[in-house]
Design a protein around this motif. Structure first.
Motif, PDB file in Angstrom:
ATOM      1  N   GLU A   1      -7.372 -17.456 -23.873  1.00  0.00           N
ATOM      2  CA  GLU A   1      -8.450 -18.071 -24.646  1.00  0.00           C
ATOM      3  C   GLU A   1      -7.933 -18.556 -25.997  1.00  0.00           C
ATOM      4  O   GLU A   1      -8.253 -19.668 -26.440  1.00  0.00           O
ATOM      5  CB  GLU A   1      -9.577 -17.063 -24.850  1.00  0.00           C
ATOM      6  CG  GLU A   1     -10.755 -17.609 -25.643  1.00  0.00           C
ATOM      7  CD  GLU A   1     -11.830 -16.572 -25.910  1.00  0.00           C
ATOM      8  OE1 GLU A   1     -12.899 -16.947 -26.414  1.00  0.00           O
ATOM      9  OE2 GLU A   1     -11.586 -15.369 -25.633  1.00  0.00           O
ATOM     10  N   ALA A   2      -7.117 -17.739 -26.666  1.00  0.00           N
ATOM     11  CA  ALA A   2      -6.566 -18.125 -27.960  1.00  0.00           C
ATOM     12  C   ALA A   2      -5.672 -19.361 -27.841  1.00  0.00           C
ATOM     13  O   ALA A   2      -5.602 -20.180 -28.764  1.00  0.00           O
ATOM     14  CB  ALA A   2      -5.777 -16.962 -28.562  1.00  0.00           C
ATOM     15  N   LEU A   3      -5.018 -19.509 -26.687  1.00  0.00           N
ATOM     16  CA  LEU A   3      -4.138 -20.656 -26.465  1.00  0.00           C
ATOM     17  C   LEU A   3      -4.899 -21.899 -26.008  1.00  0.00           C
ATOM     18  O   LEU A   3      -4.317 -22.979 -25.893  1.00  0.00           O
ATOM     19  CB  LEU A   3      -3.070 -20.299 -25.428  1.00  0.00           C
ATOM     20  CG  LEU A   3      -2.058 -19.215 -25.838  1.00  0.00           C
ATOM     21  CD1 LEU A   3      -1.202 -18.816 -24.647  1.00  0.00           C
ATOM     22  CD2 LEU A   3      -1.189 -19.700 -26.993  1.00  0.00           C
ATOM     23  N   GLY A   4      -6.181 -21.745 -25.722  1.00  0.00           N
ATOM     24  CA  GLY A   4      -6.979 -22.878 -25.280  1.00  0.00           C
ATOM     25  C   GLY A   4      -6.933 -23.142 -23.789  1.00  0.00           C
ATOM     26  O   GLY A   4      -7.435 -24.165 -23.325  1.00  0.00           O
ATOM     27  N   LEU A   5      -6.348 -22.220 -23.035  1.00  0.00           N
ATOM     28  CA  LEU A   5      -6.262 -22.405 -21.585  1.00  0.00           C
ATOM     29  C   LEU A   5      -7.586 -22.098 -20.895  1.00  0.00           C
ATOM     30  O   LEU A   5      -7.841 -22.582 -19.793  1.00  0.00           O
ATOM     31  CB  LEU A   5      -5.152 -21.524 -21.007  1.00  0.00           C
ATOM     32  CG  LEU A   5      -3.729 -21.887 -21.452  1.00  0.00           C
ATOM     33  CD1 LEU A   5      -2.743 -20.842 -20.966  1.00  0.00           C
ATOM     34  CD2 LEU A   5      -3.331 -23.266 -20.928  1.00  0.00           C
ATOM     35  N   ILE A   6      -8.425 -21.272 -21.516  1.00  0.00           N
ATOM     36  CA  ILE A   6      -9.768 -21.011 -21.006  1.00  0.00           C
ATOM     37  C   ILE A   6     -10.744 -21.094 -22.175  1.00  0.00           C
ATOM     38  O   ILE A   6     -10.343 -21.123 -23.343  1.00  0.00           O
ATOM     39  CB  ILE A   6      -9.884 -19.644 -20.306  1.00  0.00           C
ATOM     40  CG1 ILE A   6      -9.689 -18.488 -21.301  1.00  0.00           C
ATOM     41  CG2 ILE A   6      -8.891 -19.540 -19.156  1.00  0.00           C
ATOM     42  CD1 ILE A   6      -9.957 -17.117 -20.690  1.00  0.00           C
ATOM     43  N   ASP A   7     -12.041 -21.087 -21.842  1.00  0.00           N
ATOM     44  CA  ASP A   7     -13.071 -21.232 -22.873  1.00  0.00           C
ATOM     45  C   ASP A   7     -13.665 -19.913 -23.330  1.00  0.00           C
ATOM     46  O   ASP A   7     -14.364 -19.876 -24.348  1.00  0.00           O
ATOM     47  CB  ASP A   7     -14.181 -22.144 -22.348  1.00  0.00           C
ATOM     48  CG  ASP A   7     -13.653 -23.547 -22.097  1.00  0.00           C
ATOM     49  OD1 ASP A   7     -13.464 -24.294 -23.068  1.00  0.00           O
ATOM     50  OD2 ASP A   7     -13.407 -23.886 -20.925  1.00  0.00           O
ATOM     51  N   GLY A   8     -13.415 -18.840 -22.583  1.00  0.00           N
ATOM     52  CA  GLY A   8     -13.953 -17.561 -23.017  1.00  0.00           C
ATOM     53  C   GLY A   8     -13.938 -16.528 -21.912  1.00  0.00           C
ATOM     54  O   GLY A   8     -13.446 -16.759 -20.805  1.00  0.00           O
ATOM     55  N   ILE A   9     -14.484 -15.356 -22.256  1.00  0.00           N
ATOM     56  CA  ILE A   9     -14.613 -14.252 -21.321  1.00  0.00           C
ATOM     57  C   ILE A   9     -16.020 -14.304 -20.739  1.00  0.00           C
ATOM     58  O   ILE A   9     -17.001 -14.383 -21.482  1.00  0.00           O
ATOM     59  CB  ILE A   9     -14.385 -12.895 -22.014  1.00  0.00           C
ATOM     60  CG1 ILE A   9     -13.040 -12.894 -22.761  1.00  0.00           C
ATOM     61  CG2 ILE A   9     -14.458 -11.754 -21.003  1.00  0.00           C
ATOM     62  CD1 ILE A   9     -11.833 -13.124 -21.881  1.00  0.00           C
ATOM     63  N   GLY A  10     -16.132 -14.257 -19.418  1.00  0.00           N
ATOM     64  CA  GLY A  10     -17.450 -14.313 -18.813  1.00  0.00           C
ATOM     65  C   GLY A  10     -17.394 -14.123 -17.316  1.00  0.00           C
ATOM     66  O   GLY A  10     -16.409 -14.488 -16.671  1.00  0.00           O
ATOM     67  N   HIS A  11     -18.469 -13.521 -16.777  1.00  0.00           N
ATOM     68  CA  HIS A  11     -18.608 -13.334 -15.334  1.00  0.00           C
ATOM     69  C   HIS A  11     -19.694 -14.255 -14.806  1.00  0.00           C
ATOM     70  O   HIS A  11     -20.667 -14.559 -15.513  1.00  0.00           O
ATOM     71  CB  HIS A  11     -18.935 -11.880 -15.014  1.00  0.00           C
ATOM     72  CG  HIS A  11     -17.857 -10.933 -15.415  1.00  0.00           C
ATOM     73  ND1 HIS A  11     -18.042  -9.569 -15.507  1.00  0.00           N
ATOM     74  CD2 HIS A  11     -16.556 -11.150 -15.777  1.00  0.00           C
ATOM     75  CE1 HIS A  11     -16.917  -8.981 -15.886  1.00  0.00           C
ATOM     76  NE2 HIS A  11     -15.999  -9.926 -16.047  1.00  0.00           N
ATOM     77  N   LEU A  12     -19.549 -14.669 -13.575  1.00  0.00           N
ATOM     78  CA  LEU A  12     -20.353 -15.754 -13.023  1.00  0.00           C
ATOM     79  C   LEU A  12     -21.857 -15.541 -13.173  1.00  0.00           C
ATOM     80  O   LEU A  12     -22.545 -16.356 -13.807  1.00  0.00           O
ATOM     81  CB  LEU A  12     -19.974 -15.972 -11.551  1.00  0.00           C
ATOM     82  CG  LEU A  12     -20.583 -17.189 -10.852  1.00  0.00           C
ATOM     83  CD1 LEU A  12     -19.603 -17.729  -9.800  1.00  0.00           C
ATOM     84  CD2 LEU A  12     -21.898 -16.857 -10.175  1.00  0.00           C
ATOM     85  N   LYS A  13     -22.412 -14.498 -12.585  1.00  0.00           N
ATOM     86  CA  LYS A  13     -23.874 -14.355 -12.542  1.00  0.00           C
ATOM     87  C   LYS A  13     -24.498 -14.211 -13.929  1.00  0.00           C
ATOM     88  O   LYS A  13     -25.412 -14.988 -14.264  1.00  0.00           O
ATOM     89  CB  LYS A  13     -24.271 -13.188 -11.643  1.00  0.00           C
ATOM     90  CG  LYS A  13     -25.781 -13.068 -11.462  1.00  0.00           C
ATOM     91  CD  LYS A  13     -26.136 -11.987 -10.457  1.00  0.00           C
ATOM     92  CE  LYS A  13     -27.644 -11.889 -10.278  1.00  0.00           C
ATOM     93  NZ  LYS A  13     -28.005 -10.855  -9.260  1.00  0.00           N
ATOM     94  N   PRO A  14     -24.067 -13.256 -14.753  1.00  0.00           N
ATOM     95  CA  PRO A  14     -24.715 -13.145 -16.067  1.00  0.00           C
ATOM     96  C   PRO A  14     -24.514 -14.379 -16.943  1.00  0.00           C
ATOM     97  O   PRO A  14     -25.408 -14.770 -17.694  1.00  0.00           O
ATOM     98  CB  PRO A  14     -24.070 -11.904 -16.681  1.00  0.00           C
ATOM     99  CG  PRO A  14     -22.814 -11.679 -15.911  1.00  0.00           C
ATOM    100  CD  PRO A  14     -23.073 -12.188 -14.543  1.00  0.00           C
ATOM    101  N   PHE A  15     -23.345 -15.010 -16.832  1.00  0.00           N
ATOM    102  CA  PHE A  15     -23.090 -16.208 -17.639  1.00  0.00           C
ATOM    103  C   PHE A  15     -24.045 -17.330 -17.250  1.00  0.00           C
ATOM    104  O   PHE A  15     -24.654 -17.973 -18.109  1.00  0.00           O
ATOM    105  CB  PHE A  15     -21.642 -16.660 -17.454  1.00  0.00           C
ATOM    106  CG  PHE A  15     -21.289 -17.883 -18.269  1.00  0.00           C
ATOM    107  CD1 PHE A  15     -20.735 -17.760 -19.521  1.00  0.00           C
ATOM    108  CD2 PHE A  15     -21.514 -19.164 -17.767  1.00  0.00           C
ATOM    109  CE1 PHE A  15     -20.415 -18.887 -20.283  1.00  0.00           C
ATOM    110  CE2 PHE A  15     -21.216 -20.286 -18.508  1.00  0.00           C
ATOM    111  CZ  PHE A  15     -20.659 -20.149 -19.776  1.00  0.00           C
ATOM    112  N   LEU A  16     -24.187 -17.578 -15.952  1.00  0.00           N
ATOM    113  CA  LEU A  16     -25.031 -18.675 -15.501  1.00  0.00           C
ATOM    114  C   LEU A  16     -26.516 -18.369 -15.683  1.00  0.00           C
ATOM    115  O   LEU A  16     -27.314 -19.274 -15.918  1.00  0.00           O
ATOM    116  CB  LEU A  16     -24.717 -19.005 -14.047  1.00  0.00           C
ATOM    117  CG  LEU A  16     -23.307 -19.579 -13.815  1.00  0.00           C
ATOM    118  CD1 LEU A  16     -23.036 -19.779 -12.338  1.00  0.00           C
ATOM    119  CD2 LEU A  16     -23.106 -20.884 -14.579  1.00  0.00           C
TER     120      LEU A  16
END
Length: 265
Positions: free
Chosen positions: A204-219
């Protein structure tokens, strides 16, 4: 038979496509473009989904199949104006990260392994063993490069140089894909394209992902508690169900486990 009341707003629907396993392997449920094409078409086109979510758990595999699948995801997303969100499970490395980068946003578990933006070619050399056994290798070709990197002959410097050129070109394609998709999110001060892998917080710090999150609760947080999930996946062929492809599947499983083992999984 269903009856829908007019003017009654239905809850949003998110299509969920699972991308699990090594890319381009043989066997049931293989991740390749030809088997995934109808799955992705249904996921994007059935109704009007609010988004398509990709559940990714892949250590990589074929660079061509990774590119074909990723390109299909982008075409459908842009044609139908449906956003794509990737959720990484254990690993999205090499071709697995190529697939993740096809999404508009990428989220992962804190312990997910991501990256491996590189290319690898591995083989073996058996010419010494053959010589010790008194076995003579006979190869006849039309074209001096036809037997390039034959494992039963001593390695040739020109063959290695040619292979390194091919790997370099594929690596450049991978880099172009990641930089085009992640853009200004990437930390360009760091060496991101050495084949190294990172856990999610560092990714995340490197910009390779947007954050920490799991599918159901995130959506649910994004689309509301009433959001519906519609799952899509590759169907097992009839021959596989009655056990006629057991040997092929067993070999595919062994090869796939070897890919995952590179990341301690």
């Amino acid at each position: 038979m269903r009856f829908r009341l007019p003017f009654v707003k239905r809850p949003p629907v998110v299509s969920v496509v699972r991308l699990n396993g090594a890319i381009g392997m043989a066997g049931r449920g293989a991740l390749n473009d030809i088997t995934l094409a109808p799955v992705l078409e249904r996921a994007f086109r059935r109704g009007k989904p609010a988004a398509v979510a990709l559940e990714i758990n892949s250590p990589g595999g074929s660079p061509v199949q990774s590119s074909l699948i990723g390109a299909r995801i982008r075409r459908l997303s842009e044609e139908l104006d449906v956003p794509v969100i990737a959720f990484v499970e254990d690993v999205a490395a090499s071709g697995g990260y190529w697939l993740a980068a096809a999404a508009d946003e990428i989220y992962a578990d804190e312990s997910s392994v991501l990256g491996s933006i590189g290319v690898i070619s591995a083989g073996f050399g058996a010419h010494v063993f053959l010589a010790r056994q008194g076995i003579e290798r006979r190869v006849h070709t039309a074209g001096k490069s036809k037997s390039m990197l034959d494992p039963f002959r001593p390695e040739q410097k020109e063959d290695v140089a040619r292979l390194e050129g091919l790997l370099g070109d594929i690596h450049a394609n991978f880099i172009n894909h990641v930089t085009a998709r992640r853009g200004d999110k990437l930390d360009t001060s760091e060496e991101l394209f050495t084949g190294e892998v990172w856990l999610a917080r560092r990714a995340e710090a490197l910009g390779l992902i947007d954050g920490i999150g799991h599918l159901k609760p995130f959506l649910q947080a994004r689309f509301g508690k009433k959001v519906k999930f519609r799952r899509y996946g590759v169907k097992r062929p009839m021959l596989g169900r009655i056990g006629l492809s057991v040997a092929q599947d067993a070999m595919a499983i062994v090869e796939e486990r070897a890919h995952f083992a590179r990341f301690g999984l």
